[in-house]
Design an enzyme around this catalytic site. Structure first.
Site, PDB file in Angstrom:
ATOM      1  N   LYS A 187       0.842  -1.210   0.000  1.00  0.00           N
ATOM      2  CA  LYS A 187       0.000   0.000   0.000  1.00  0.00           C
ATOM      3  C   LYS A 187       0.878   1.263   0.000  1.00  0.00           C
ATOM      4  CE  LYS A 187      -2.129  -1.295   3.819  1.00  0.00           C
ATOM      5  NZ  LYS A 187      -1.528  -2.626   4.038  1.00  0.00           N
ATOM      6  N   ARG A 226     -10.602  -0.370   8.367  1.00  0.00           N
ATOM      7  CA  ARG A 226     -10.180  -1.763   8.533  1.00  0.00           C
ATOM      8  C   ARG A 226     -11.219  -2.594   9.246  1.00  0.00           C
ATOM      9  NH1 ARG A 226      -3.906  -2.557   8.729  1.00  0.00           N
ATOM     10  NH2 ARG A 226      -3.297  -0.511   8.054  1.00  0.00           N
ATOM     11  N   ARG A 264      11.579  -5.411   4.895  1.00  0.00           N
ATOM     12  CA  ARG A 264      11.277  -3.972   4.775  1.00  0.00           C
ATOM     13  C   ARG A 264      12.182  -3.139   5.680  1.00  0.00           C
ATOM     14  NH1 ARG A 264       5.339  -1.928   5.360  1.00  0.00           N
ATOM     15  NH2 ARG A 264       5.395  -3.321   7.150  1.00  0.00           N
ATOM     16  N   ARG A 305      10.631  -1.401  11.421  1.00  0.00           N
ATOM     17  CA  ARG A 305       9.456  -1.156  12.267  1.00  0.00           C
ATOM     18  C   ARG A 305       9.363  -2.183  13.380  1.00  0.00           C
ATOM     19  NH1 ARG A 305       4.329  -0.196   8.421  1.00  0.00           N
ATOM     20  NH2 ARG A 305       3.429  -1.665   9.903  1.00  0.00           N
ATOM     21  N   ARG A 328      -0.969  -9.787  12.544  1.00  0.00           N
ATOM     22  CA  ARG A 328      -1.616  -8.725  11.749  1.00  0.00           C
ATOM     23  C   ARG A 328      -2.445  -9.320  10.613  1.00  0.00           C
ATOM     24  NH1 ARG A 328       3.835  -5.785  10.682  1.00  0.00           N
ATOM     25  NH2 ARG A 328       2.751  -4.645   9.048  1.00  0.00           N
TER      26      ARG A 328
HETATM   27  P1  AP5 Z   1       4.734  -1.529   1.906  1.00  0.00           P
HETATM   28  O1  AP5 Z   1       4.442  -0.668   0.732  1.00  0.00           O
HETATM   29  O2  AP5 Z   1       5.438  -0.919   3.055  1.00  0.00           O
HETATM   30  O3  AP5 Z   1       3.423  -2.319   2.355  1.00  0.00           O
HETATM   31  P2  AP5 Z   1       2.135  -1.822   3.169  1.00  0.00           P
HETATM   32  O4  AP5 Z   1       0.959  -2.495   2.571  1.00  0.00           O
HETATM   33  O5  AP5 Z   1       2.113  -0.332   3.253  1.00  0.00           O
HETATM   34  O6  AP5 Z   1       2.452  -2.514   4.542  1.00  0.00           O
HETATM   35  P3  AP5 Z   1       2.178  -2.131   6.047  1.00  0.00           P
HETATM   36  O7  AP5 Z   1       2.928  -3.127   6.865  1.00  0.00           O
HETATM   37  O8  AP5 Z   1       2.490  -0.684   6.303  1.00  0.00           O
HETATM   38  O9  AP5 Z   1       0.684  -2.401   6.196  1.00  0.00           O
HETATM   39  P4  AP5 Z   1      -0.035  -2.679   7.496  1.00  0.00           P
HETATM   40  O10 AP5 Z   1      -1.419  -2.573   7.033  1.00  0.00           O
HETATM   41  O11 AP5 Z   1       0.321  -3.894   8.217  1.00  0.00           O
HETATM   42  O12 AP5 Z   1       0.537  -1.570   8.466  1.00  0.00           O
HETATM   43  P5  AP5 Z   1       0.010  -0.165   8.927  1.00  0.00           P
HETATM   44  O13 AP5 Z   1       1.175   0.701   9.104  1.00  0.00           O
HETATM   45  O14 AP5 Z   1      -1.099   0.325   8.095  1.00  0.00           O
HETATM   46  O15 AP5 Z   1       5.585  -2.763   1.347  1.00  0.00           O
HETATM   47  C1  AP5 Z   1       6.114  -3.736   2.220  1.00  0.00           C
HETATM   48  C2  AP5 Z   1       7.537  -4.127   1.752  1.00  0.00           C
HETATM   49  O16 AP5 Z   1       7.432  -4.787   0.492  1.00  0.00           O
HETATM   50  C3  AP5 Z   1       8.474  -2.938   1.525  1.00  0.00           C
HETATM   51  O17 AP5 Z   1       9.766  -3.292   1.921  1.00  0.00           O
HETATM   52  C4  AP5 Z   1       8.434  -2.698   0.014  1.00  0.00           C
HETATM   53  O18 AP5 Z   1       9.646  -2.179  -0.479  1.00  0.00           O
HETATM   54  C5  AP5 Z   1       8.159  -4.093  -0.521  1.00  0.00           C
HETATM   55  N1  AP5 Z   1       7.305  -4.083  -1.698  1.00  0.00           N
HETATM   56  C6  AP5 Z   1       6.158  -3.384  -1.865  1.00  0.00           C
HETATM   57  N2  AP5 Z   1       5.610  -3.650  -3.072  1.00  0.00           N
HETATM   58  C7  AP5 Z   1       6.439  -4.557  -3.662  1.00  0.00           C
HETATM   59  C8  AP5 Z   1       6.398  -5.251  -4.920  1.00  0.00           C
HETATM   60  N3  AP5 Z   1       5.414  -5.051  -5.798  1.00  0.00           N
HETATM   61  N4  AP5 Z   1       7.391  -6.132  -5.186  1.00  0.00           N
HETATM   62  C9  AP5 Z   1       8.401  -6.349  -4.295  1.00  0.00           C
HETATM   63  N5  AP5 Z   1       8.492  -5.729  -3.087  1.00  0.00           N
HETATM   64  C10 AP5 Z   1       7.508  -4.842  -2.782  1.00  0.00           C
HETATM   65  O19 AP5 Z   1      -0.623  -0.554  10.362  1.00  0.00           O
HETATM   66  C11 AP5 Z   1       0.212  -0.960  11.422  1.00  0.00           C
HETATM   67  C12 AP5 Z   1      -0.649  -1.191  12.666  1.00  0.00           C
HETATM   68  O20 AP5 Z   1      -1.320   0.027  13.036  1.00  0.00           O
HETATM   69  C13 AP5 Z   1      -1.764  -2.221  12.507  1.00  0.00           C
HETATM   70  O21 AP5 Z   1      -1.305  -3.530  12.740  1.00  0.00           O
HETATM   71  C14 AP5 Z   1      -2.768  -1.749  13.579  1.00  0.00           C
HETATM   72  O22 AP5 Z   1      -2.368  -2.154  14.869  1.00  0.00           O
HETATM   73  C15 AP5 Z   1      -2.628  -0.239  13.512  1.00  0.00           C
HETATM   74  N6  AP5 Z   1      -3.607   0.343  12.561  1.00  0.00           N
HETATM   75  C16 AP5 Z   1      -3.359   0.839  11.319  1.00  0.00           C
HETATM   76  N7  AP5 Z   1      -4.489   1.272  10.738  1.00  0.00           N
HETATM   77  C17 AP5 Z   1      -5.484   1.033  11.640  1.00  0.00           C
HETATM   78  C18 AP5 Z   1      -6.888   1.247  11.626  1.00  0.00           C
HETATM   79  N8  AP5 Z   1      -7.528   1.762  10.550  1.00  0.00           N
HETATM   80  N9  AP5 Z   1      -7.605   0.892  12.716  1.00  0.00           N
HETATM   81  C19 AP5 Z   1      -7.018   0.356  13.800  1.00  0.00           C
HETATM   82  N10 AP5 Z   1      -5.681   0.115  13.873  1.00  0.00           N
HETATM   83  C20 AP5 Z   1      -4.929   0.457  12.802  1.00  0.00           C
END
Ligand code: AP5
Length: 292
Positions: free
Chosen positions: A86, A162, A197, A226, A237
């Site tokens: 994302k 979510r 990552r 992270r 997750r």
């Molecule tokens: P990346 O682009 O960083 O992936 P992402 O989908 O953004 O991953 P996140 O881990 O940030 O998502 P998440 O939903 O778990 O975490 P969030 O921060 O939202 O890519 C990942 C890796 O892959 C990178 O190294 C990149 O280089 C590589 N990559 C990407 N695309 C690629 C490709 N096509 N090919 C090869 N490599 C690739 O949430 C964290 C925590 O916050 C949650 O667990 C929860 O506790 C809380 N939280 C967040 N939102 C909410 C909400 N709405 N409500 C309640 N709690 C929440």
């Protein structure tokens, strides 16, 4: 890459829910349309097949076209499992479309870093791979969406909603996207992406040790990981994601674009770009048919 913006003089208003009670309609001269007349469409881009919902034609019987003197900026939600890409795609989308990127996870990590009361509480949930309570997340995201820059340039909402309650909150506020992008990635790839990552704390750029390595040693030396990026935590997750994803999808099924996120990031972006271009073209077609 240059910046592209949608600027139809007459636009659709899918971001405004006709059922809204709490959120004032910012453009009182808009008519609201029914969501029931979307039809599915399948296209190909870079050998990848994907489906999205075609906006209805202007003469669909139950469709009211919204006419506005001012252009409505584009509103996009991007969704997908942890590490589905994302954030990576958001960087490419904002570069081209100039939208304001609002990531729920980033907003929460800022609270954690500031050691605020909300941040301390949020960290407990984030460490367990669970959703942070709505009391913290909902208002935080809503306030960011209503900031002037988001309203003027359009927004790209990442990692929210979510859960069904978070989606319902957006609907209650009358906040609805033009398109809901779902990144579809297999589970073994997700784990590999999480573990590799790394983040540059200086620029905020996302790297991957194997797929997007840092450009030079200086950047490599300052990369951080992270606290929730371990194999053990990503499995928690993922479980949370699977428990909630269907409820969220059901709210946006009429405007969902499912994208194959297993491919290289440029190919994933090509699919998203084609979908966003299509939304823009449909707006022009619909605005033209209203003007005629
Ligand atoms: P990346 O682009 O960083 O992936 P992402 O989908 O953004 O991953 P996140 O881990 O940030 O998502 P998440 O939903 O778990 O975490 P969030 O921060 O939202 O890519 C990942 C890796 O892959 C990178 O190294 C990149 O280089 C590589 N990559 C990407 N695309 C690629 C490709 N096509 N090919 C090869 N490599 C690739 O949430 C964290 C925590 O916050 C949650 O667990 C929860 O506790 C809380 N939280 C967040 N939102 C909410 C909400 N709405 N409500 C309640 N709690 C929440």
């Amino acid at each position: 890459m240059g910046s592209t913006s949608f600027s139809p003089s007459i636009s659709l208003s899918p971001s405004l829910s006709p059922h809204s009670s709490k959120f004032p309609n910012p453009s009182p001269n808009l008519f609201l349309r029914s969501h029931s007349s979307f039809t599915p469409l399948t296209l190909r881009s870079n050998q990848t097949r994907y489906r999205f919902k075609k906006l209805p034609s202007s003469n669909a019987p139950n469709f009211l076209v919204a006419a506005s003197a001012k252009a409505e900026p584009l509103k996009v939600i991007i969704s997908g499992a942890p590490a589905s890409g994302k954030g990576t795609q958001c960087e490419l989308i904002t570069q081209k479309y100039g939208l304001v990127h609002i990531a729920a996870g980033d907003l929460l990590r800022a609270e954690v870093a500031a050691a605020s009361e909300n941040g301390k509480l949020a960290k407990e949930y984030m460490e367990k791979g669970e959703l942070v309570p709505d009391e913290i997340v909902v208002m935080m995201v809503k306030e960011r969406l209503l900031q002037p820059d988001s309203q003027q340039r359009g927004w790209l909402l990442d990692g929210y909603p979510r859960s069904s309650s978070q989606a319902a909150a957006l609907e209650d506020y009358g906040i609805r996207p033009d398109v809901f992008i779902l990144l579809d990635v297999s589970e073994d790839i997700l784990v590999e992406r999480v573990v590799g990552r790394r983040l540059d704390p200086l620029t905020g750029k996302i790297y991957h040790l194997k797929y997007s390595p840092p450009e030079n040693d200086e950047i490599a030396s300052r990369l951080t990981q992270r606290f929730d990026d371990t194999e053990e935590k990503v499995k928690l997750r993922l479980r949370t994601h699977h428990q909630n994803v269907d409820a969220v999808l059901s709210v946006y099924k009429d405007i969902t674009v499912k994208v194959n996120g297993n491919e290289a990031k440029e190919h994933v972006f090509a699919q998203i770009d084609a979908a966003l271009t299509h939304v823009g073209e449909q707006r022009k077609v619909n605005s033209g048919s209203v003007a005629a």
